[in-house]
Design a protein around this motif. Structure first.
Motif, PDB file in Angstrom:
ATOM      1  N   ASP A 151      34.510  62.867 -34.157  1.00  0.00           N
ATOM      2  CA  ASP A 151      34.125  61.762 -33.282  1.00  0.00           C
ATOM      3  C   ASP A 151      33.753  60.565 -34.145  1.00  0.00           C
TER       4      ASP A 151
ATOM      5  N   ASP B 104      31.350  58.539 -33.579  1.00  0.00           N
ATOM      6  CA  ASP B 104      29.935  58.155 -33.481  1.00  0.00           C
ATOM      7  C   ASP B 104      29.012  58.905 -34.442  1.00  0.00           C
TER       8      ASP B 104
ATOM      9  N   ARG C 116      24.043  60.426 -31.559  1.00  0.00           N
ATOM     10  CA  ARG C 116      24.889  59.259 -31.800  1.00  0.00           C
ATOM     11  C   ARG C 116      24.250  58.268 -32.763  1.00  0.00           C
TER      12      ARG C 116
ATOM     13  N   LYS D 127      22.727  67.874 -19.425  1.00  0.00           N
ATOM     14  CA  LYS D 127      24.026  68.016 -20.087  1.00  0.00           C
ATOM     15  C   LYS D 127      24.126  69.383 -20.750  1.00  0.00           C
TER      16      LYS D 127
ATOM     17  N   PHE E 291      31.007  59.402 -21.942  1.00  0.00           N
ATOM     18  CA  PHE E 291      31.205  60.451 -20.960  1.00  0.00           C
ATOM     19  C   PHE E 291      29.991  60.565 -20.058  1.00  0.00           C
TER      20      PHE E 291
ATOM     21  N   GLY F  26      41.974  57.601 -22.771  1.00  0.00           N
ATOM     22  CA  GLY F  26      41.045  58.724 -22.786  1.00  0.00           C
ATOM     23  C   GLY F  26      41.167  59.502 -24.080  1.00  0.00           C
ATOM     24  N   LYS F  27      40.074  60.166 -24.429  1.00  0.00           N
ATOM     25  CA  LYS F  27      39.999  60.803 -25.740  1.00  0.00           C
ATOM     26  C   LYS F  27      41.084  61.841 -25.980  1.00  0.00           C
TER      27      LYS F  27
END
Ligand code: UDP
Ligand code: MG
Length: 321
Positions: free
Chosen positions: A98, A100, A204, A136, A211, A77-78
């Motif tokens: 990140d 991405d 992204r 989100k 997630f 996990g991150k």
């Protein structure tokens, strides 16, 4: 002339074979632009990817001597992957990004400038959440609101892990070894001189988000229970209020029976009271269980992660300029 300070860009990746080759040149370009002002490095952490991510990382490390790569024994996990990366940075400041491309590397000079002005924790706050749907965005807004009210540790809203930590903030963070790691809260706990750097969060580059809704929900629970015991207090108050209500109600029932006699009615009230109390008790028990479970995980004292391979950067001593 004094050596420029070390700065490591830390990128954790889980199945990001498509985006890493796109991100890497952008990172290198930023480091190149900063030569002379900082001694830049890149650390890629492979969080147990099942695709070609590790091979891609090794290729990048072979091409570029400033790259270190770390592979964990499986997917942790991150949050844990970030912790592992931070543990392997032995000198200087760090910027977390990140893989991405949602955290644009083009902002790195601004982070560095604020660091050089004396800030210890420069955190990116999202002006816009490119690529995130309304659900989100909405749930994130609610989450930050709730967290802000419940937690005594300051947790700025709309702040991800995109941030720069000075050497002393990094050293502080390293001392927090809890197993349930809610990084946003841990950063806040460390304190020191903090400043926000607003930025536009890009969509992204490729691949898909790791997630999903369920993961985010668990993440929210993690945050709330790691940084606040308020829910336990809520259970206490709920119990107190229902007890007080039940007491008043009992007095009324007894009084009524004494004055007018009791004609054995009231099955609905009884059922309602039983079901209600049962529900309240279950909620309170569940809450206690959440915390007890965390206590249990903590008590096991397992290491946070295991390392598969560590391959440090190839630059022995940075050439003095
Ligand atoms: N990530 C990771 N381990 C995991 C899941 C994700 O290291 O178990 C990394 C992922 O590769 C990416 C970052 O965490 O670099 C953020 O993940 P993602 O983009 O999927 O999350 P989102 O931006 O959608 O919140
Ligand atoms: Mg992302």
């Amino acid at each position: 002339m004094s050596q420029p300070e070390r700065l490591t860009l830390l990128i954790t990746a889980f199945n990001e074979q498509d985006v890493l080759p796109m991100l890497h040149p952008r990172l290198c370009a930023q480091l190149q632009a900063l030569v002379g002002s900082v001694d830049g490095r890149i650390l890629y952490v492979d969080d147990g990817s099942t695709d070609a991510t590790w091979a891609v990382m090794q290729l990048l490390a072979a091409q570029e001597p400033r790259v270190s790569v770390l592979r964990l024994s499986r997917n942790f996990g991150k949050e844990i992957a970030l912790t592992a990366g931070l543990d392997f940075i032995d000198d200087g400041a760090v910027i977390l990004l990140d893989a991405d491309g949602q955290d644009p590397p083009e902002l790195i000079p601004q982070f560095v400038a604020l660091w050089q002005q004396g800030y210890d924790d420069v955190y990116g706050t999202r002006l816009e959440r490119g690529g995130d749907g309304w659900l989100k965005r909405f749930t994130a807004a609610v989450f930050y609101r709730v967290m802000g009210r419940l937690s005594k540790t300051p947790i700025p809203a709309d702040t991800g892990d995109f941030r720069l930590l000075s050497p002393r903030a990094l050293a502080g963070l390293r001392q927090l070894r809890e197993r349930h790691r809610f990084m946003k809260g841990l950063f806040g706990w460390v304190g020191y001189k903090r400043i926000a750097l607003p930025y536009r969060r890009e969509p992204r580059l490729a691949g898909s988000s790791k997630f999903g809704f369920w993961k985010l929900w668990n993440f929210a629970l993690e945050g709330i229970t790691s940084f606040s015991t308020a829910p336990l207090r809520v259970a206490t108050y709920l119990g107190l209020f229902t007890a007080a209500g039940a007491f008043g109600f009992a007095a009324w029932v007894i009084g009524k029976a004494a004055l007018y006699g009791d004609r054995v009615a009231g099955w609905p009230t009884m059922m309602a009271a039983i079901l209600f109390l049962g529900g309240v008790q279950l909620i309170a028990l569940g809450l206690i269980g959440e915390y007890l479970g965390r206590l249990y995980m903590e008590a096991k004292q397992r290491p946070l992660y295991l390392v598969d391979t560590w391959q440090p950067a190839n630059v022995a001593v940075s050439a003095p300029s």
